[in-house]
Scaffold this active site. Structure first.
Site, PDB file in Angstrom:
ATOM      1  N   ASN A   1       0.831  -1.221   0.000  1.00 40.97           N
ATOM      2  CA  ASN A   1       0.000   0.000   0.000  1.00 40.97           C
ATOM      3  C   ASN A   1       0.860   1.264   0.000  1.00 40.97           C
ATOM      4  O   ASN A   1       0.486   2.276   0.596  1.00 40.97           O
ATOM      5  CB  ASN A   1      -0.948  -0.010   1.204  1.00 40.97           C
TER       6      ASN A   1
ATOM      7  N   LYS B   1      -5.396  -1.885   6.409  1.00 39.55           N
ATOM      8  CA  LYS B   1      -6.170  -0.935   7.236  1.00 39.55           C
ATOM      9  C   LYS B   1      -7.516  -0.487   6.665  1.00 39.55           C
ATOM     10  O   LYS B   1      -8.138   0.422   7.206  1.00 39.55           O
ATOM     11  CB  LYS B   1      -5.319   0.296   7.522  1.00 39.55           C
TER      12      LYS B   1
ATOM     13  N   SER C   1      -5.449   1.878  17.649  1.00 42.04           N
ATOM     14  CA  SER C   1      -6.432   2.842  17.139  1.00 42.04           C
ATOM     15  C   SER C   1      -7.519   3.083  18.177  1.00 42.04           C
ATOM     16  O   SER C   1      -7.863   2.187  18.965  1.00 42.04           O
ATOM     17  CB  SER C   1      -7.056   2.252  15.867  1.00 42.04           C
TER      18      SER C   1
ATOM     19  N   TYR D   1     -11.118  -5.393  10.839  1.00 44.78           N
ATOM     20  CA  TYR D   1      -9.925  -4.559  11.010  1.00 44.78           C
ATOM     21  C   TYR D   1      -9.818  -4.094  12.463  1.00 44.78           C
ATOM     22  O   TYR D   1      -8.768  -4.227  13.096  1.00 44.78           O
ATOM     23  CB  TYR D   1      -9.976  -3.346  10.068  1.00 44.78           C
TER      24      TYR D   1
ATOM     25  N   LYS E   1      -6.900  -4.851  15.764  1.00 44.59           N
ATOM     26  CA  LYS E   1      -6.175  -3.911  16.631  1.00 44.59           C
ATOM     27  C   LYS E   1      -6.308  -4.348  18.087  1.00 44.59           C
ATOM     28  O   LYS E   1      -5.350  -4.337  18.856  1.00 44.59           O
ATOM     29  CB  LYS E   1      -6.712  -2.491  16.448  1.00 44.59           C
TER      30      LYS E   1
ATOM     31  N   TYR F   1      -4.182   5.772  18.137  1.00 49.72           N
ATOM     32  CA  TYR F   1      -4.339   7.003  17.352  1.00 49.72           C
ATOM     33  C   TYR F   1      -5.811   7.340  17.237  1.00 49.72           C
ATOM     34  O   TYR F   1      -6.638   6.463  17.004  1.00 49.72           O
ATOM     35  CB  TYR F   1      -3.856   6.844  15.913  1.00 49.72           C
TER      36      TYR F   1
ATOM     37  N   ASN G   1     -12.084   6.440   1.594  1.00 47.93           N
ATOM     38  CA  ASN G   1     -13.189   6.301   2.552  1.00 47.93           C
ATOM     39  C   ASN G   1     -13.098   7.373   3.622  1.00 47.93           C
ATOM     40  O   ASN G   1     -14.100   7.756   4.211  1.00 47.93           O
ATOM     41  CB  ASN G   1     -13.116   4.940   3.253  1.00 47.93           C
ATOM     42  N   ASN G   2     -11.886   7.819   3.881  1.00 50.35           N
ATOM     43  CA  ASN G   2     -11.689   8.773   4.976  1.00 50.35           C
ATOM     44  C   ASN G   2     -12.023  10.196   4.529  1.00 50.35           C
ATOM     45  O   ASN G   2     -11.925  10.542   3.356  1.00 50.35           O
ATOM     46  CB  ASN G   2     -10.250   8.702   5.500  1.00 50.35           C
TER      47      ASN G   2
ATOM     48  N   ASP H   1     -21.114   4.001  11.497  1.00 54.17           N
ATOM     49  CA  ASP H   1     -20.415   5.203  11.984  1.00 54.17           C
ATOM     50  C   ASP H   1     -20.687   5.431  13.470  1.00 54.17           C
ATOM     51  O   ASP H   1     -21.786   5.192  13.968  1.00 54.17           O
ATOM     52  CB  ASP H   1     -20.885   6.443  11.208  1.00 54.17           C
TER      53      ASP H   1
HETATM   54  P1  NAD Z   1      -0.514   2.670   5.212  1.00 55.34           P
HETATM   55  O1  NAD Z   1      -1.265   1.627   4.469  1.00 55.34           O
HETATM   56  O2  NAD Z   1      -0.230   3.949   4.514  1.00 55.34           O
HETATM   57  O3  NAD Z   1       0.868   2.058   5.723  1.00 55.34           O
HETATM   58  C1  NAD Z   1       1.019   0.712   6.075  1.00 55.34           C
HETATM   59  C2  NAD Z   1       2.249   0.194   5.344  1.00 55.34           C
HETATM   60  O4  NAD Z   1       2.447  -1.170   5.716  1.00 55.34           O
HETATM   61  C3  NAD Z   1       2.109   0.244   3.825  1.00 55.34           C
HETATM   62  O5  NAD Z   1       3.246   0.886   3.291  1.00 55.34           O
HETATM   63  C4  NAD Z   1       2.054  -1.232   3.403  1.00 55.34           C
HETATM   64  O6  NAD Z   1       2.669  -1.427   2.153  1.00 55.34           O
HETATM   65  C5  NAD Z   1       2.798  -1.899   4.542  1.00 55.34           C
HETATM   66  N1  NAD Z   1       2.411  -3.305   4.822  1.00 55.34           N
HETATM   67  C6  NAD Z   1       1.191  -3.829   4.984  1.00 55.34           C
HETATM   68  N2  NAD Z   1       1.283  -5.131   5.268  1.00 55.34           N
HETATM   69  C7  NAD Z   1       2.602  -5.442   5.302  1.00 55.34           C
HETATM   70  C8  NAD Z   1       3.336  -6.626   5.534  1.00 55.34           C
HETATM   71  N3  NAD Z   1       2.743  -7.800   5.796  1.00 55.34           N
HETATM   72  N4  NAD Z   1       4.676  -6.572   5.483  1.00 55.34           N
HETATM   73  C9  NAD Z   1       5.323  -5.415   5.197  1.00 55.34           C
HETATM   74  N5  NAD Z   1       4.689  -4.258   4.951  1.00 55.34           N
HETATM   75  C10 NAD Z   1       3.335  -4.279   5.003  1.00 55.34           C
HETATM   76  O7  NAD Z   1      -1.290   2.919   6.572  1.00 55.34           O
HETATM   77  P2  NAD Z   1      -1.105   4.062   7.671  1.00 55.34           P
HETATM   78  O8  NAD Z   1      -2.282   4.939   7.614  1.00 55.34           O
HETATM   79  O9  NAD Z   1       0.240   4.648   7.585  1.00 55.34           O
HETATM   80  O10 NAD Z   1      -1.246   3.187   8.990  1.00 55.34           O
HETATM   81  C11 NAD Z   1      -0.123   2.703   9.692  1.00 55.34           C
HETATM   82  C12 NAD Z   1      -0.595   1.926  10.897  1.00 55.34           C
HETATM   83  O11 NAD Z   1      -1.398   2.766  11.721  1.00 55.34           O
HETATM   84  C13 NAD Z   1      -1.459   0.712  10.576  1.00 55.34           C
HETATM   85  O12 NAD Z   1      -1.142  -0.311  11.496  1.00 55.34           O
HETATM   86  C14 NAD Z   1      -2.852   1.223  10.793  1.00 55.34           C
HETATM   87  O13 NAD Z   1      -3.739   0.174  11.107  1.00 55.34           O
HETATM   88  C15 NAD Z   1      -2.644   2.135  11.990  1.00 55.34           C
HETATM   89  N6  NAD Z   1      -3.672   3.170  12.116  1.00 55.34           N
HETATM   90  C16 NAD Z   1      -3.920   4.002  11.058  1.00 55.34           C
HETATM   91  C17 NAD Z   1      -4.913   4.960  11.172  1.00 55.34           C
HETATM   92  C18 NAD Z   1      -5.213   5.871  10.009  1.00 55.34           C
HETATM   93  O14 NAD Z   1      -6.256   6.507  10.002  1.00 55.34           O
HETATM   94  N7  NAD Z   1      -4.367   6.001   9.012  1.00 55.34           N
HETATM   95  C19 NAD Z   1      -5.628   5.094  12.354  1.00 55.34           C
HETATM   96  C20 NAD Z   1      -5.335   4.244  13.426  1.00 55.34           C
HETATM   97  C21 NAD Z   1      -4.337   3.272  13.298  1.00 55.34           C
HETATM   98  C1  UD1 Z   2     -12.424   5.298  10.149  1.00 53.45           C
HETATM   99  C2  UD1 Z   2     -12.510   3.836  10.498  1.00 53.45           C
HETATM  100  C3  UD1 Z   2     -11.715   3.543  11.763  1.00 53.45           C
HETATM  101  C4  UD1 Z   2     -10.290   4.027  11.622  1.00 53.45           C
HETATM  102  C5  UD1 Z   2     -10.313   5.510  11.266  1.00 53.45           C
HETATM  103  C6  UD1 Z   2      -8.918   5.988  11.049  1.00 53.45           C
HETATM  104  C7  UD1 Z   2     -14.748   3.214   9.691  1.00 53.45           C
HETATM  105  C8  UD1 Z   2     -16.094   2.735  10.088  1.00 53.45           C
HETATM  106  N1  UD1 Z   2     -13.884   3.455  10.690  1.00 53.45           N
HETATM  107  O1  UD1 Z   2     -13.057   5.996  11.157  1.00 53.45           O
HETATM  108  O2  UD1 Z   2     -11.723   2.161  12.039  1.00 53.45           O
HETATM  109  O3  UD1 Z   2      -9.591   3.832  12.822  1.00 53.45           O
HETATM  110  O4  UD1 Z   2     -11.071   5.701  10.068  1.00 53.45           O
HETATM  111  O5  UD1 Z   2      -8.858   7.344  10.859  1.00 53.45           O
HETATM  112  O6  UD1 Z   2     -14.431   3.356   8.531  1.00 53.45           O
HETATM  113  N2  UD1 Z   2     -17.339  11.336   6.531  1.00 53.45           N
HETATM  114  C9  UD1 Z   2     -18.252  11.935   5.697  1.00 53.45           C
HETATM  115  N3  UD1 Z   2     -18.101  11.774   4.345  1.00 53.45           N
HETATM  116  C10 UD1 Z   2     -17.082  11.036   3.803  1.00 53.45           C
HETATM  117  C11 UD1 Z   2     -16.144  10.429   4.676  1.00 53.45           C
HETATM  118  C12 UD1 Z   2     -16.324  10.600   6.026  1.00 53.45           C
HETATM  119  O7  UD1 Z   2     -19.168  12.595   6.138  1.00 53.45           O
HETATM  120  O8  UD1 Z   2     -17.027  10.905   2.572  1.00 53.45           O
HETATM  121  C13 UD1 Z   2     -17.483  11.520   7.987  1.00 53.45           C
HETATM  122  C14 UD1 Z   2     -17.763  10.215   8.708  1.00 53.45           C
HETATM  123  O9  UD1 Z   2     -19.132  10.011   8.844  1.00 53.45           O
HETATM  124  C15 UD1 Z   2     -17.070  10.468  10.050  1.00 53.45           C
HETATM  125  C16 UD1 Z   2     -15.955  11.457   9.741  1.00 53.45           C
HETATM  126  O10 UD1 Z   2     -16.262  12.007   8.473  1.00 53.45           O
HETATM  127  O11 UD1 Z   2     -17.958  11.072  10.920  1.00 53.45           O
HETATM  128  C17 UD1 Z   2     -14.587  10.799   9.688  1.00 53.45           C
HETATM  129  O12 UD1 Z   2     -14.667   9.667   8.840  1.00 53.45           O
HETATM  130  P1  UD1 Z   2     -13.400   8.759   8.502  1.00 53.45           P
HETATM  131  O13 UD1 Z   2     -12.290   9.630   8.019  1.00 53.45           O
HETATM  132  O14 UD1 Z   2     -13.856   7.669   7.612  1.00 53.45           O
HETATM  133  O15 UD1 Z   2     -12.929   8.198   9.905  1.00 53.45           O
HETATM  134  P2  UD1 Z   2     -13.745   7.360  11.018  1.00 53.45           P
HETATM  135  O16 UD1 Z   2     -15.139   7.124  10.623  1.00 53.45           O
HETATM  136  O17 UD1 Z   2     -13.537   8.031  12.309  1.00 53.45           O
END
Ligand code: NAD
Ligand code: UD1
Length: 343
Positions: free
Chosen positions: A38, A87, A127, A152, A156, A180, A201-202, A301
């Site tokens: 990714n 993730k 998370s 997912y 965690k 986080y 999605n975010n 949500d």
């Molecule tokens: P990301 O996908 O950008 O980074 C994850 C990286 O891990 C990627 O570069 C991917 O190629 C690598 N990877 C996945 N599986 C692997 C494997 N088996 N071996 C080696 N490399 C592998 O994601 P991110 O947003 O940077 O998230 C990093 C961590 O933080 C994850 O564990 C995620 O679950 C956690 N986290 C992220 C969020 C968020 O919103 N981004 C929120 C809470 C927790």
């Molecule tokens: C999502 C994940 C959560 C993860 C987190 C990381 C789900 C159900 N949960 O949470 O497991 O740890 O990301 O950051 O996916 N929103 C809109 N329109 C959009 C996108 C989002 O209104 O197109 C709203 C959502 O309803 C939410 C907020 O924005 O209230 C944030 O959404 P998002 O970025 O997807 O994060 P989480 O829902 O908090």
């Protein structure tokens, strides 16, 4: 501490790349292990542009114990930050075995290799998803972990337990799980940031892709929640601030300051911000109008969550400091940078 070598799994990913920059700037030597499932190898060039240092890189999969294990044989590693995981929440519902397989096995292999090679310090990416919808806000580290709403999220929770139980059983081993809240934004250089796979999605990547015209219209999922403006509330944490929390957590362990072998910290701002507030702030700081509409609620949500980061403030000496305006400006600068690369 300065000069120590840190293995960063998932280091070319979104949070891993920003943390690598902070580690290098704090004087650590960084080795990245990533299977590039990714992320892109070109991120290493950008890290080098920002810091002047190119981290060592192994294209390895943490689930492949034999090859992943070579990294430990070839390097003296002092600590590990474990980001590597799958993730995407929606995908995890469709393909749970991919998520349990990758996320659990990666951590289990890693812990086994750390034990075998005498590496005793790990920071794990957890998370706020483990709290579900807390009854009392803000969520503290003592808030109950509720049943996960997705495979997912469940990985965690299970990974936290694997880490805690391994530390309890094997001794000579310390770990910190960072929970986080919602990471957003990009590095001030706009050279690194989040690279969503397909339609995001975010919220924030959806906003920036709408603003740049890649997507037509942002849907705001619901304005009938029991919140001041009816939209959901989250604790949006700047990715650079979040990265600095990892450096602080490492230093706590490496300086021998951990009070317990396994510790957990909320990493957030302590402030809840609504979806509509994010949209309005994004428009204001970047001087543009966003095409958005209010639609129905998104299934699964959570209405509102924000965290109490005071334990991290106190014990890690870490505090979120980047203003939301700057974070949202950085997210837009990053989207424009990506667009300029596509031209
Ligand atoms: P990301 O996908 O950008 O980074 C994850 C990286 O891990 C990627 O570069 C991917 O190629 C690598 N990877 C996945 N599986 C692997 C494997 N088996 N071996 C080696 N490399 C592998 O994601 P991110 O947003 O940077 O998230 C990093 C961590 O933080 C994850 O564990 C995620 O679950 C956690 N986290 C992220 C969020 C968020 O919103 N981004 C929120 C809470 C927790
Ligand atoms: C999502 C994940 C959560 C993860 C987190 C990381 C789900 C159900 N949960 O949470 O497991 O740890 O990301 O950051 O996916 N929103 C809109 N329109 C959009 C996108 C989002 O209104 O197109 C709203 C959502 O309803 C939410 C907020 O924005 O209230 C944030 O959404 P998002 O970025 O997807 O994060 P989480 O829902 O908090």
């Amino acid at each position: 501490m300065k000069g120590d070598t840190v293995l960063v799994t998932g280091g070319t990913g979104y949070i891993g790349s920003h943390t690598t920059v902070e580690l290098i700037e704090a004087g650590f030597k960084v080795i990245i292990a990533d299977n590039l499932s990714n992320s892109k190898e070109g991120v290493l060039d950008d890290i080098e542009k920002i810091t002047g240092v190119r981290p060592a890189f192994y294209r390895e999969d943490c689930t492949d114990r034999k090859n992943f294990g070579k990294i430990f044989k070839e390097n003296g590693i002092d600590a590990v930050i474990h980001f590597a995981a799958s993730k995407a929440v929606g995908e995890s519902v469709r393909e749970p075995l991919k998520y349990y397989g990758n996320n659990l096995l990666s951590l289990m292999n890693l812990i086994g290799l750390m034990m075998e090679n005498g590496v005793g310090n790990i920071v794990f990416s957890s998370s706020c998803t483990v709290y579900g919808q807390p009854k009392v806000l803000p969520a503290t580290e003592e808030s109950p972990r509720l049943e996960a709403t997705s495979p997912y999220g469940n990985t965690k929770r299970i990974c936290e337990d694997i880490l805690r139980d391994s530390i309890t059983a094997y001794g000579n081993f310390r770990g910190i799980a960072l929970r986080y809240f919602n990471p957003i934004g990009a590095h001030p250089s706009a050279l690194i940031g989040e690279l969503p796979n397909g339609v995001p999605n975010n919220l924030v990547p959806y906003i920036t892709q709408t603003a740049i015209g890649k997507l037509e219209c942002l849907s705001i999922f619901g304005d009938d929640y029991d919140t001041p403006d009816g939209s959901c509330i989250r604790d949006y944490i700047d990715v650079v601030d979040l990265s600095k929390a990892h450096v602080a957590a490492l230093n706590r362990m490496l300086d021998g300051k951990s009070e317990k072998p396994y510790e957990v910290y909320n990493i957030g701002t302590g402030r809840g911000v609504s979806t509509l507030e994010i949209v309005k702030a994004f428009e204001k700081v970047n001087g543009l109008k966003l095409n958005y509409k209010i639609t129905g609620r998104r299934k699964g949500d959570i209405e509102a969550i924000w965290g109490d980061p005071s334990k991290a403030n106190r014990e890690l000496g870490w505090k979120a400091s980047r203003p939301l305006s700057e974070t949202l400006r950085s997210a837009w600068a990053w989207e424009k940078h990506l667009a300029s690369l596509e031209k």
